[in-house]
Design an enzyme around this catalytic site. Structure first.
Site, PDB file in Angstrom:
ATOM      1  N   ASP A   1       5.370  12.459  13.680  1.00  0.00           N
ATOM      2  CA  ASP A   1       5.425  12.398  12.301  1.00  0.00           C
ATOM      3  C   ASP A   1       4.085  12.677  11.825  1.00  0.00           C
ATOM      4  O   ASP A   1       3.317  12.037  10.946  1.00  0.00           O
ATOM      5  CB  ASP A   1       5.981  11.073  11.737  1.00  0.00           C
TER       6      ASP A   1
ATOM      7  N   LEU B   1       0.733  -1.100   0.011  1.00  0.00           N
ATOM      8  CA  LEU B   1       0.020   0.140   0.079  1.00  0.00           C
ATOM      9  C   LEU B   1       0.913   1.096  -0.025  1.00  0.00           C
ATOM     10  O   LEU B   1       0.558   2.296  -0.475  1.00  0.00           O
ATOM     11  CB  LEU B   1      -0.890  -0.029   1.152  1.00  0.00           C
TER      12      LEU B   1
ATOM     13  N   GLY C   1       9.331   5.884   6.197  1.00  0.00           N
ATOM     14  CA  GLY C   1      10.605   5.748   6.836  1.00  0.00           C
ATOM     15  C   GLY C   1      10.466   4.827   7.947  1.00  0.00           C
ATOM     16  O   GLY C   1      11.510   4.500   8.283  1.00  0.00           O
ATOM     17  N   GLN C   2       9.291   4.504   8.497  1.00  0.00           N
ATOM     18  CA  GLN C   2       9.105   3.422   9.291  1.00  0.00           C
ATOM     19  C   GLN C   2       8.833   2.256   8.838  1.00  0.00           C
ATOM     20  O   GLN C   2       8.793   1.222   9.816  1.00  0.00           O
ATOM     21  CB  GLN C   2       7.994   3.827  10.415  1.00  0.00           C
ATOM     22  N   GLY C   3       8.813   1.800   7.555  1.00  0.00           N
ATOM     23  CA  GLY C   3       8.264   0.586   7.411  1.00  0.00           C
ATOM     24  C   GLY C   3       7.488   0.466   5.917  1.00  0.00           C
ATOM     25  O   GLY C   3       7.170   1.851   5.444  1.00  0.00           O
ATOM     26  N   THR C   4       7.246  -0.707   5.727  1.00  0.00           N
ATOM     27  CA  THR C   4       6.280  -0.824   4.303  1.00  0.00           C
ATOM     28  C   THR C   4       5.183  -1.488   4.765  1.00  0.00           C
ATOM     29  O   THR C   4       4.862  -2.217   5.670  1.00  0.00           O
ATOM     30  CB  THR C   4       6.972  -1.952   3.505  1.00  0.00           C
ATOM     31  N   VAL C   5       3.898  -0.833   4.267  1.00  0.00           N
ATOM     32  CA  VAL C   5       2.432  -1.337   4.555  1.00  0.00           C
ATOM     33  C   VAL C   5       1.918  -2.206   3.563  1.00  0.00           C
ATOM     34  O   VAL C   5       1.993  -1.887   2.283  1.00  0.00           O
ATOM     35  CB  VAL C   5       1.575   0.120   4.705  1.00  0.00           C
TER      36      VAL C   5
ATOM     37  N   LYS D   1       1.999  -3.747   8.581  1.00  0.00           N
ATOM     38  CA  LYS D   1       2.962  -2.875   8.450  1.00  0.00           C
ATOM     39  C   LYS D   1       4.456  -3.710   8.971  1.00  0.00           C
ATOM     40  O   LYS D   1       4.409  -4.259   9.981  1.00  0.00           O
ATOM     41  CB  LYS D   1       2.966  -1.619   9.427  1.00  0.00           C
TER      42      LYS D   1
END
Length: 755
Positions: free
Chosen positions: A551, A431, A435-439, A453
């Protein structure tokens, strides 16, 4: 060649298999489903039965001729009030107990009768016996085979001296003190009696009673002792039973009433009454049961196959064949199977050997593959356990277990569950990346739509501890405008977080003209701002431990199908203990939304989120991105907005979609609030609680029925909106053009002061 010992072992094995098969057949259920199959120690095979099938109105017996009664208190089975001792399905016989007729001197003999409707008294299994020294035993019967109503008589006389001669064998029943006579064929209605002939005038030293009875062959053995004390009051009798009173030919025409089921044969009764059902050769079971008879596996029992032959079971029969490489007649009465030494057979033997080697290699390959798979699974399990521990799973479980009802708040998912939900984290399921990861887009096994996530955290124990604390706190957040955390997975190398799925994209998707030609209205934008402010205020003020998001941006504000705001992405969030005012950390965030003071000092607090939210307000007002590298003069939206406000160019930078001619004052107030939120110094910014309250006041004024047009100076409007403190501590009534003009003067003063 097989040795003699091997042959004997094979025969013993076949015999054992045969005995086991016979035992299983004996214990096989012979009654209808749910019906009693025993009464005490007596088996009850269908067509006999007791009562009604459970849950139905169907009888457990074929018809009333086979209706039995079981006295559970004594475990005794009765047939027409006569005690039943056994029922044979193969012999079509029933063993019962009949009373003995006794006639004593000066007394009339007791007449005994037996009427069994369609069952007959077996002429081959019974005899009529009279015992006594002055005894006349008589039987009265009607012969069904003669098809008349005449009563027939037969019997015998038993006499003896007083005392009997010693040379007479007391084990025989040949006329002296005991006589016997055969039972005629086809009798189902019989009476018998024993009486005195000479009134015992010469035998007074003996028992003055005579006895007569029908008894099963080989059961009764006479003794002279019986003349003094006869020991039996009832004796066993055998009945032959059959079905109905018609022949097989007549019965087979009626499919509904025909008692013989599949794989059976019909045999007319030898007594001339009814018919019997037997299993066909090669089949066994209950021929009356609805399931019928089933095939006998002759190959598992002693058969006629020779030693080297192979037995092949067929339906109702079997055949013996010589195995490959052998020739001859495979039966014991033939030549048997011997090794074929012809050249063609040698080629076949080579082929068989090659095939055997191939099968063996395949088996070895399968075994090795299975062992490798098992080892891989064990390694994966150990890796998951190690990842779970390294990712702080045990710490999280301990913290959750201390809270009552924690299982309702967060679920610990397995790696397999989330792989299945995302099709093994297929690239097509992504999706978004941040910066904090892939969803990833996921569908759980219960069909719930979720966002999964994949976090980006290193192996630093401190970082892991902070992550676990965040998961624990976020699991307790229950706010309508915060994306709900459903659970996490800690078995993977990096933790996975599972959130509720919000289906209408981000706020930026709806206000960016490059992404959405028809952007949302100002009324909807203001409502989204209120909902977002309430969520951030909740995190700052109402959570058990204050949470700073760090954020806040338009791409982290998701919208559902009703355009309701949901604050998401807490990967950069931090917990702030109640006794601390700020936290120092490595600068982290998104360019354009970063608090300048935090960027300079590395210390963040609640006012850092206020600055980021102020940038979001500016985006809502202008429809522009926070950073635009293609436009140097507008590269930083916050700075561009502040300079535009100083130059009194607010109306030039506003998004054309937001101004409708009736919301002038409302736009001014939001612009002033946004300007206060993006102040360089954090101490000059309002708190999120104050921001949320002011935005709610603006919405309330818009909906208040007393407010008309530009009349915003009334006491009611001041009450609804509250008062905005200026830079010098004075109070300016919010919602007026004067406040906007005063704010511009304040901006000018700041410029003069060098700010």
């Amino acid at each position: 060649m097989f040795s003699t010992e091997k042959v004997m072992m094979r025969m013993k094995l076949l015999l054992l298999i045969n005995l086991l098969a016979m035992t299983m057949a004996a214990t096989e259920a012979q009654s209808l489903a749910g019906c009693p199959d025993k009464c005490g120690d007596v088996d009850i095979p269908y067509p006999f039965g007791v009562g009604v099938q459970p849950g139905t109105s169907r009888n457990c017996f074929l018809d009333q001729s086979f209706n039995l009664t079981c006295d559970n208190s004594t475990s005794t089975l009765y047939f027409d009030n006569i005690t039943v001792s056994s029922i044979s399905l193969q012999q079509h016989q029933m063993d019962i107990f009949m009373l003995v007729s006794e006639g004593c001197y000066n007394q009339t003999g007791q007449l005994r009768s037996l009427y069994t409707k369609t069952f007959t008294i077996s002429s081959t299994q019974n005899k009529f016996v009279s015992v006594g020294c002055d005894t006349l035993g008589m039987i009265y019967f009607q012969n069904n085979s003669l098809r008349n109503n005449f009563t027939h008589y037969t019997g015998c006389v038993a006499l003896c001296y007083s005392p009997p001669p010693k040379e007479i064998d007391d084990k025989t029943c040949s006329g002296t003190a005991c006589c016997q006579v055969d039972i005629p064929v086809g009798i189902n209605n019989i009476s018998f009696v024993a009486v005195s002939v000479f009134n015992h005038t010469n035998v007074l030293t003996f028992n003055n009673c005579s006895h007569g009875f029908i008894v099963k062959h080989d059961w009764f053995h006479f003794s002279f002792d019986y003349l003094r004390d006869f020991p039996y009051d009832r004796v066993p009798v055998v009945l032959d039973w059959s079905v109905s009173n018609v022949t097989c030919r007549t019965a087979s025409r009626s499919k509904a009433d025909y008692a013989c089921k599949s794989n059976t044969e019909c045999v007319d009764s030898s007594d001339g009454v009814g018919y019997k059902c037997i299993c066909k050769p090669g089949f066994e079971g209950n021929p009356y049961h609805p399931n019928g008879c089933h095939d006998v596996d002759e190959c598992s029992r002693p058969n006629n196959c020779s030693i080297h032959s192979q037995c092949i079971n067929l339906n109702g029969t079997y055949k013996c064949v010589c195995p490959p490489g052998y020739k001859g007649i495979a039966y014991n009465n033939g030549t048997g199977c011997s090794l074929d030494t012809s050249p063609s057979n040698q080629n076949l033997s080579i082929l068989i050997i090659a095939l055997g080697v191939s099968v063996a290699l395949l088996a070895v390959f399968t075994l090795v593959s299975t062992l490798c798979w098992a080892r891989k699974q064990r390694t994966l399990k150990q890796l998951r356990e190690r990842n779970f521990e390294q990712n702080g799973g045990n710490i999280l479980l301990q913290q959750l277990s201390e809270q009552q009802g924690y299982t309702d708040r967060i679920k610990i998912f397995t790696e397999v569950e989330l792989k299945n939900a995302t099709n093994n984290f297929d690239q097509c399921r992504i999706l978004g990346r941040g910066g904090q990861g892939t969803v990833y887009d996921g569908i759980l096994q219960d069909n719930r739509h979720v966002a999964i996530k994949k976090s980006r955290i290193g192996g630093d124990p401190r970082q892991i501890k902070d992550f676990i604390n965040e998961v624990f706190v976020l699991s307790q957040i229950n706010h309508r405008n915060v994306v709900k955390l459903l659970g996490c997975c800690l078995e993977t190398e990096v933790p996975l977080l599972v959130y509720e799925f919000v289906d209408n994209g981000t706020l930026l998707d709806h206000i960016d003209p490059l992404k959405n030609e028809f952007s949302i209205s100002w009324e909807t934008r203001l409502r989204i701002a209120v909902e977002t402010a309430e969520a951030i205020s909740y995190l700052h003020s109402s959570a058990s431990i204050p949470i700073i998001h760090r954020d806040i941006k338009s791409t982290n504000i998701l919208l559902d199908h009703n355009l309701k705001a949901k604050v998401s992405d807490f990967g950069a969030s931090r917990l702030v203990p109640l006794d601390e005012t700020h936290v120092t950390t490595v600068v982290q965030g998104t360019l354009g939304y970063l608090d300048p003071e935090y960027l300079h000092t590395g210390q963040f607090d609640e006012k850092s989120d206020v600055y980021s939210f102020g940038v979001v307000l500016v985006e809502l007002l202008t429809g522009k991105k926070a950073v635009q590298f293609s436009m140097p003069e507008q590269r930083n939206l916050a700075m561009y907005f502040v300079s535009s406000m100083k130059e009194d160019r607010l109306w030039e930078i506003l998004d054309k979609q937001v101004y409708d001619g009736n919301n002038t004052n409302q736009l001014k107030e939001v612009a002033l609030l946004a300007w206060r939120c993006v102040k360089v110094k954090g101490e000059e910014r309002p708190t999120m609680k104050e921001v949320a309250k002011e935005l709610e006041g603006l919405v309330a004024i818009e909906k208040h029925p007393w407010v008309k047009g530009e009349d915003l100076m009334s006491e009611e409007s001041e009450y609804l909106l509250g008062h905005v403190p200026d830079m010098y501590g004075a109070t300016i009534a919010a919602g007026t053009s004067a406040s906007y003009d005063t704010m511009l003067k304040d901006i000018a003063l700041e410029i003069a002061d060098g700010r």
